[in-house]
Design a protein around this motif. Structure first.
Motif, PDB file in Angstrom:
ATOM      1  N   TRP A  30      32.714  28.838  41.711  1.00  0.00           N
ATOM      2  CA  TRP A  30      32.117  29.280  40.452  1.00  0.00           C
ATOM      3  C   TRP A  30      31.690  28.091  39.576  1.00  0.00           C
ATOM      4  O   TRP A  30      31.219  28.269  38.460  1.00  0.00           O
TER       5      TRP A  30
ATOM      6  N   GLY B 201      40.110  38.254  43.470  1.00  0.00           N
ATOM      7  CA  GLY B 201      40.752  38.387  42.164  1.00  0.00           C
ATOM      8  C   GLY B 201      40.199  37.398  41.150  1.00  0.00           C
ATOM      9  O   GLY B 201      39.907  37.766  39.998  1.00  0.00           O
ATOM     10  N   VAL B 202      40.037  36.149  41.568  1.00  0.00           N
ATOM     11  CA  VAL B 202      39.465  35.142  40.665  1.00  0.00           C
ATOM     12  C   VAL B 202      38.033  35.512  40.289  1.00  0.00           C
ATOM     13  O   VAL B 202      37.638  35.419  39.119  1.00  0.00           O
ATOM     14  N   SER B 203      37.262  35.944  41.259  1.00  0.00           N
ATOM     15  CA  SER B 203      35.856  36.293  40.998  1.00  0.00           C
ATOM     16  C   SER B 203      35.744  37.468  40.037  1.00  0.00           C
ATOM     17  O   SER B 203      34.874  37.488  39.158  1.00  0.00           O
ATOM     18  N   VAL B 204      36.626  38.453  40.199  1.00  0.00           N
ATOM     19  CA  VAL B 204      36.618  39.607  39.286  1.00  0.00           C
ATOM     20  C   VAL B 204      36.943  39.158  37.867  1.00  0.00           C
ATOM     21  O   VAL B 204      36.304  39.594  36.892  1.00  0.00           O
ATOM     22  N   LEU B 205      37.931  38.296  37.733  1.00  0.00           N
ATOM     23  CA  LEU B 205      38.293  37.801  36.400  1.00  0.00           C
ATOM     24  C   LEU B 205      37.134  37.049  35.757  1.00  0.00           C
ATOM     25  O   LEU B 205      36.854  37.222  34.552  1.00  0.00           O
ATOM     26  N   VAL B 206      36.461  36.210  36.528  1.00  0.00           N
ATOM     27  CA  VAL B 206      35.315  35.470  35.996  1.00  0.00           C
ATOM     28  C   VAL B 206      34.210  36.431  35.588  1.00  0.00           C
ATOM     29  O   VAL B 206      33.633  36.316  34.497  1.00  0.00           O
TER      30      VAL B 206
ATOM     31  N   LEU C  69      34.402  39.604  34.790  1.00  0.00           N
ATOM     32  CA  LEU C  69      34.782  40.381  33.602  1.00  0.00           C
ATOM     33  C   LEU C  69      34.670  39.544  32.335  1.00  0.00           C
ATOM     34  O   LEU C  69      34.205  40.027  31.297  1.00  0.00           O
ATOM     35  N   ALA C  70      35.088  38.292  32.405  1.00  0.00           N
ATOM     36  CA  ALA C  70      34.997  37.417  31.236  1.00  0.00           C
ATOM     37  C   ALA C  70      33.547  37.227  30.808  1.00  0.00           C
ATOM     38  O   ALA C  70      33.234  37.259  29.602  1.00  0.00           O
TER      39      ALA C  70
END
Length: 407
Positions: free
Chosen positions: A169, A197-202, A204-205
């Protein structure tokens, strides 16, 4: 701890200081992106202006802004010592050096595994050979993440996936390590879940910040660009430019030099599909070799290097800092099987040296389409193809189980 560890750490730090100094004295302003692009982008974001990747589409994935912002924090601390004019540039080097030293120290460990010492030595020499472009670009932040992610793919897959996804990212290339791990390793589910999980968090942010429309802007922004002068596919057009039948011109939208001639647009339009096919083909080859009895662990390093090289060879962009993408795959290969990694490692060191000769040392002459730098760049681009072929050949030839070579 082996007494060689402090020696290696001191050498690594010294090389960083030397390469950082090269950025100040070499031609073509190799640290230009840091002060002319990263500083304004991050300064605008902190001042309440447009946030790249959120308010406007950007050429980088969204997390690339974080190290740029972090450098602003470091700059505010060191400004009384360095002066406001140079504080951001110094802060950038401090940040990259700290990240590199952390990864380098973990690579060395206790300094008792010869394969790790060889891998560390390779990193030191590669950094020196590539020169200031190895430090003064956003890609430099992803190198230590890639090295640690590569080392921990098997033993700490969850941590590796988090580091590599964060790296992807920032600049897409660390994703090839996850892709290779998913295809070849038993830890594939852990890699997939942690990476997703990391990609979803990014995502969403970015969406919550109001940037949903620009979430994938780093992909669409590349779609319409032309063929950069250093790209492998631009090589024949450079010779046409030397002969007067092509033009090298600056694109103010993309902020880079591109070639213009009959057939350039057609070649550029083919490269992205070719890149996708190349990546899929390499992953399919790895699966085929595993089903044919090859060791998945022995296949992993050449697959990762082949994927990273394909991202460069089939790219419309040929920026010199792309050579840093090759460092983590070679480090991984040396740590796991240093004898088989010898030829690829030498090729990468030569690629780094040739790249430095092109940029920044003879870049102005290249833009004037002079024969000397065109010849050097052509040799570099041919060797990139050779490196890809060597990596694929090692995958095809691989049959035996992994022989531990870490002592």
């Amino acid at each position: 701890m082996s007494p060689v560890v402090p020696i290696f750490l001191a050498a690594f730090l010294l090389v960083h200081v030397l390469v950082a100094w090269m950025g100040w004295v070499y031609p073509s302003q190799p640290m230009g992106d840091v002060v002319l692009v990263y500083d304004p982008w991050s300064r605008d974001a902190l001042a309440g202006g447009a946030i790249v990747g959120v308010d406007v589409s950007w050429v980088y994935p969204q997390l690339a802004l974080l190290p740029m912002l972090a450098a602003q924090g470091i700059a505010s601390v060191i400004a009384p010592l360095t002066g406001a004019a140079s504080s951001y540039l110094v802060a950038w080097i401090v940040q990259v050096t700290i990240l590199d030293l952390i990864a380098f120290a973990l690579l060395l460990g206790r300094g008792r595994a010869r394969s790790r010492l060889w891998a560390a030595a390779f990193w030191v020499v590669a950094l020196l050979a590539l020169g200031p472009i190895a430090l003064y670009r956003i890609d430099a932040v992803t190198v230590p993440l890639g090295v640690l992610g590569a080392l921990w793919l098997v033993g700490r897959p969850r941590v590796a996936a988090v580091l590599l996804t964060v790296g992807a990212w920032i600049k897409i290339w660390p994703g090839v390590l996850i892709a290779a791990g998913v295809v070849l390793l038993r830890q594939r589910l852990t890699l997939l879940i942690a990476g997703a999980g990391v990609s979803v968090l990014v995502a969403l942010a970015v969406v919550f910040a109001g940037g949903g429309a620009h979430l994938l802007g780093f992909l669409t922004e590349q779609g319409d660009r032309g063929l950069q002068v250093e790209a492998v596919a631009a090589t024949p057009f450079l010779w046409m430019a030397a002969a007067g039948s092509a033009v090298i011109a600056y694109d103010f939208d993309i902020l880079t030099f591109q070639v213009s001639a009959r057939g350039v647009d057609q070649v550029a339009s083919l490269l992205t599909p070719l890149l996708v096919l190349g990546v899929v083909g390499l992953l399919a080859l790895a699966v085929w070799r595993v089903r044919g009895g090859a060791s998945a662990l022995r296949l992993l390093p050449p697959l990762v290097l082949a994927l990273a090289t394909a991202l460069i060879v089939c790219n419309k962009v040929g920026s010199p800092q792309f050579q840093t993408w090759l460092l983590a795959p070679v480090v991984l290969w040396i740590v796991w099987d240093r004898r088989r990694a010898l030829a690829p490692a030498i090729l990468v060191l030569v690629l780094c040296a040739l790249t430095c000769v092109v940029y920044p040392l003879t870049y102005d002459s290249l833009l004037r389409a002079e024969w000397g730098p065109i010849l050097v760049l052509s040799a570099r681009n041919v060797l990139l193809v050779v490196l890809l072929v060597v990596s694929v050949r090692r995958m095809v030839q691989e049959r035996s189980p992994l022989l531990s070579n870490q002592g």
